[in-house]
Design a protein around this motif. Structure first.
Motif, PDB file in Angstrom:
ATOM      1  N   GLY A 197      67.395   1.728  37.910  1.00  0.00           N
ATOM      2  CA  GLY A 197      67.868   2.740  37.123  1.00  0.00           C
ATOM      3  C   GLY A 197      67.032   3.505  36.321  1.00  0.00           C
ATOM      4  O   GLY A 197      67.662   4.121  35.136  1.00  0.00           O
ATOM      5  N   CYS A 198      65.965   3.495  36.738  1.00  0.00           N
ATOM      6  CA  CYS A 198      64.893   4.227  35.662  1.00  0.00           C
ATOM      7  C   CYS A 198      64.879   5.695  36.205  1.00  0.00           C
ATOM      8  O   CYS A 198      65.139   5.963  37.384  1.00  0.00           O
ATOM      9  CB  CYS A 198      63.586   3.366  35.593  1.00  0.00           C
ATOM     10  SG  CYS A 198      62.907   3.313  37.294  1.00  0.00           S
ATOM     11  N   ASP A 199      63.707   6.420  35.592  1.00  0.00           N
ATOM     12  CA  ASP A 199      63.623   7.809  35.994  1.00  0.00           C
ATOM     13  C   ASP A 199      62.111   8.005  36.287  1.00  0.00           C
ATOM     14  O   ASP A 199      62.070   9.087  37.034  1.00  0.00           O
ATOM     15  CB  ASP A 199      63.987   8.864  34.837  1.00  0.00           C
ATOM     16  CG  ASP A 199      65.375   8.738  34.717  1.00  0.00           C
ATOM     17  OD1 ASP A 199      66.461   9.120  35.246  1.00  0.00           O
ATOM     18  OD2 ASP A 199      65.889   7.715  33.472  1.00  0.00           O
ATOM     19  N   PHE A 200      61.143   7.251  35.834  1.00  0.00           N
ATOM     20  CA  PHE A 200      59.995   7.255  36.073  1.00  0.00           C
ATOM     21  C   PHE A 200      59.408   5.900  36.030  1.00  0.00           C
ATOM     22  O   PHE A 200      59.903   4.891  35.678  1.00  0.00           O
ATOM     23  CB  PHE A 200      59.123   7.901  34.870  1.00  0.00           C
ATOM     24  CG  PHE A 200      59.554   9.129  34.492  1.00  0.00           C
ATOM     25  CD1 PHE A 200      60.497   9.294  33.395  1.00  0.00           C
ATOM     26  CD2 PHE A 200      59.075  10.087  34.935  1.00  0.00           C
ATOM     27  CE1 PHE A 200      60.752  10.294  32.817  1.00  0.00           C
ATOM     28  CE2 PHE A 200      59.345  11.607  34.200  1.00  0.00           C
ATOM     29  CZ  PHE A 200      60.455  11.425  33.463  1.00  0.00           C
ATOM     30  N   PHE A 201      58.551   5.550  37.214  1.00  0.00           N
ATOM     31  CA  PHE A 201      57.958   4.197  37.458  1.00  0.00           C
ATOM     32  C   PHE A 201      56.566   4.269  37.944  1.00  0.00           C
ATOM     33  O   PHE A 201      56.183   4.881  38.714  1.00  0.00           O
ATOM     34  CB  PHE A 201      58.916   3.339  38.558  1.00  0.00           C
ATOM     35  CG  PHE A 201      58.544   2.002  38.755  1.00  0.00           C
ATOM     36  CD1 PHE A 201      57.366   1.557  39.687  1.00  0.00           C
ATOM     37  CD2 PHE A 201      59.204   1.122  38.014  1.00  0.00           C
ATOM     38  CE1 PHE A 201      57.133   0.343  39.654  1.00  0.00           C
ATOM     39  CE2 PHE A 201      58.788  -0.470  38.018  1.00  0.00           C
ATOM     40  CZ  PHE A 201      57.865  -0.643  38.991  1.00  0.00           C
ATOM     41  N   ALA A 202      55.868   3.543  37.047  1.00  0.00           N
ATOM     42  CA  ALA A 202      54.259   3.782  37.185  1.00  0.00           C
ATOM     43  C   ALA A 202      53.600   2.255  37.419  1.00  0.00           C
ATOM     44  O   ALA A 202      53.952   1.444  36.860  1.00  0.00           O
ATOM     45  CB  ALA A 202      53.595   4.016  35.874  1.00  0.00           C
ATOM     46  N   PHE A 203      52.561   2.213  38.377  1.00  0.00           N
ATOM     47  CA  PHE A 203      51.917   1.091  38.795  1.00  0.00           C
ATOM     48  C   PHE A 203      50.692   1.405  39.517  1.00  0.00           C
ATOM     49  O   PHE A 203      50.379   2.438  39.912  1.00  0.00           O
ATOM     50  CB  PHE A 203      52.882  -0.026  39.489  1.00  0.00           C
ATOM     51  CG  PHE A 203      53.216   0.434  41.060  1.00  0.00           C
ATOM     52  CD1 PHE A 203      54.258   1.732  41.057  1.00  0.00           C
ATOM     53  CD2 PHE A 203      52.774   0.142  42.044  1.00  0.00           C
ATOM     54  CE1 PHE A 203      54.597   2.173  42.286  1.00  0.00           C
ATOM     55  CE2 PHE A 203      53.135   0.391  43.340  1.00  0.00           C
ATOM     56  CZ  PHE A 203      53.926   1.577  43.667  1.00  0.00           C
ATOM     57  N   SER A 204      50.052   0.282  39.514  1.00  0.00           N
ATOM     58  CA  SER A 204      48.412   0.152  39.896  1.00  0.00           C
ATOM     59  C   SER A 204      48.144  -0.589  41.170  1.00  0.00           C
ATOM     60  O   SER A 204      48.523  -1.800  41.222  1.00  0.00           O
ATOM     61  CB  SER A 204      47.341  -0.389  38.673  1.00  0.00           C
ATOM     62  OG  SER A 204      47.483   0.562  37.560  1.00  0.00           O
TER      63      SER A 204
END
Ligand SMILES: Cc1ncc(COP(=O)(O)O)c(CN[C@@H]2CONC2=O)c1O
Length: 413
Positions: free
Chosen positions: A219-226
């Motif tokens: 239910g998030c709007d942005f998701f960041a990962f490496s």
């Protein structure tokens, strides 16, 4: 668990056969910093440069079609890996740091104004604090924090207080702490933010490599990962943005590929996601990112998490027996990822890491780019052991043996 093919997995990582410090077998326990690469990833990059290298999205010759196909296939793999509703919501970036800066720049500048509040937490990595400090300073907005309790769990009543002001414009937090291993109550945060109509950014750098991520379920709007924290090369990562938000965001970098038409004084933008991918991208490492996802999907993220829970539980138990040891974070294994930060009485972490290194064991000592958390813990730094798919109980035993040596050397009781 018997089904987990640990020996076959370890055989895929050439570097794990290395010796260090005069012939001692390498015991690599600094996976939260970066992970090692399986031959499947190394070969994918090697094969790309040997057989398919060309610039993408432009030329019509076969080589360029192959390069473009490989690059876009990686995007499809990332989209599936995080259960994105579409491939157009997946933007390739250098890593989590660039991903969060892109949001602060392209979304933040247009949506955060004087008196607005950006909420984050005490255990964030600097890449999820500093961009927001810069934005808040530029816009006359404020930064607010959700504190943690003594077990490293977020005090969500503080989020309620911030939301009640009606001034919160974004809540941004790590799904898993790279220091404490805490897995945050994402449902608790996302439901509160949804009810308040406040968008949520999840820093997934420590979570995505270690547990199944479903951006729709989160239910998030942005998701960041490496990528580098999940078997892929450095210099490649991904940002997912919910389409309705992404469509309204202005571009981050200007240049080639992100345009449709450029005239002297007017330019129109390319379609999603290319509008956010200016210039020649890191093609080979993106192909490597795709190969890393194939590898993890081959293991199954449920098995990856199960293996790490088993190793972490074993490590917590064994480390509890080491004299003078303080371990930070929860001992509730269902709320902890494969990260253990610890200190020895008044022994400086760098001294601990040096002695442990002398035994061939690689752990991290420092503030882990989380100095706000170090202030909360009232320590300048910690030691940190962090596990991944190729670590074994024997690795934990080697760590504990070296920590016992520290306790003896410093005569700790
Ligand atoms: C939770 C978290 N957020 C953001 C980042 C930044 O990622 P990039 O450096 O890939 O942009 C990291 C990196 N983890 C750091 C890297 O070194 N040691 C760590 O714990 C992280 O663990």
């Amino acid at each position: 668990q018997s089904a987990y093919p640990i020996e076959e997995i370890r055989a895929d990582f050439p570097i794990l056969s290395r010796t260090v410090r005069g012939g001692k077998p390498l015991v690599y326990l600094d996976n939260a910093s970066t992970t090692q690469k399986p031959v499947q990833v190394i070969s994918a990059i090697d094969d790309y440069y040997r057989n398919h290298n060309a610039n993408i999205h432009r030329a019509v010759y076969e080589l360029a079609e192959e390069a473009t196909g490989a690059y876009e296939a990686a995007r499809d793999k990332v989209a599936r890996f995080i259960n994105s509703p579409s491939r157009e919501e997946v933007i390739f970036v250098r890593g989590t740091t660039e991903a969060i800066n892109l949001v602060a720049y392209s979304w933040g500048r247009a949506n955060v104004g004087p008196g607005d509040i950006i909420v984050t937490t005490e255990y964030e990595h600097h890449s999820n604090i500093v961009p927001w400090q810069l934005l808040a300073k530029e816009k006359g907005a404020e930064l607010a924090y959700i504190d943690i309790d003594e077990k490293g769990e977020l005090l969500l009543e503080q989020l309620d207080e911030h939301l009640e002001t009606g001034r919160v414009k974004l809540v941004t937090f790590s799904l898993m702490s790279n220091v404490l291993g805490t897995i945050s109550d994402v449902q608790g945060i996302a439901s509160r933010c949804k009810a308040a109509g406040v968008p949520v950014l999840i820093d997934g750098a420590q979570a995505a490599p270690h547990m199944r991520v479903d951006v729709q379920a989160l239910g998030c709007d942005f998701f960041a990962f490496s990528g580098h924290k999940m078997l892929a090369p450095t210099g490649i990562g991904a940002l997912w943005v919910r389409r309705e938000i992404l469509e309204k965001m202005g571009p981050f970098h200007g240049g080639g590929d992100m345009i449709r038409e450029v005239h002297k004084f007017e330019t129109t933008w390319n379609d999603l996601p290319y509008k956010f991918e200016a210039g020649t991208p890191n093609i080979a490492d993106t192909v490597g990112f795709g190969a890393a996802i194939d590898y993890l999907e081959g293991l199954g993220m449920e098995d990856v998490r199960r293996h790490e829970k088993s190793i972490t539980e074993y490590a917590l138990k064994r480390m509890a027996g080491v004299k003078g040891m303080t371990i930070y974070g929860t001992d509730e294994i269902s709320r902890r990822g494969g990260v253990i930060s610890f200190n020895f009485a008044d022994v400086h972490p760098h001294d601990v890491a040096q002695i442990v290194d002398g035994e061939g064991v690689a752990i991290r000592s420092g503030h882990h780019c989380a100095q706000v958390l170090m202030e909360k813990l009232c320590v300048p730094a910690t030691n940190r052991a962090s596990f991944y798919v190729y670590n074994t109980r024997e690795d934990v035993d080697a760590l504990v043996t070296s920590l016992d040596k520290v306790a003896r050397l410093f005569k700790l009781e």
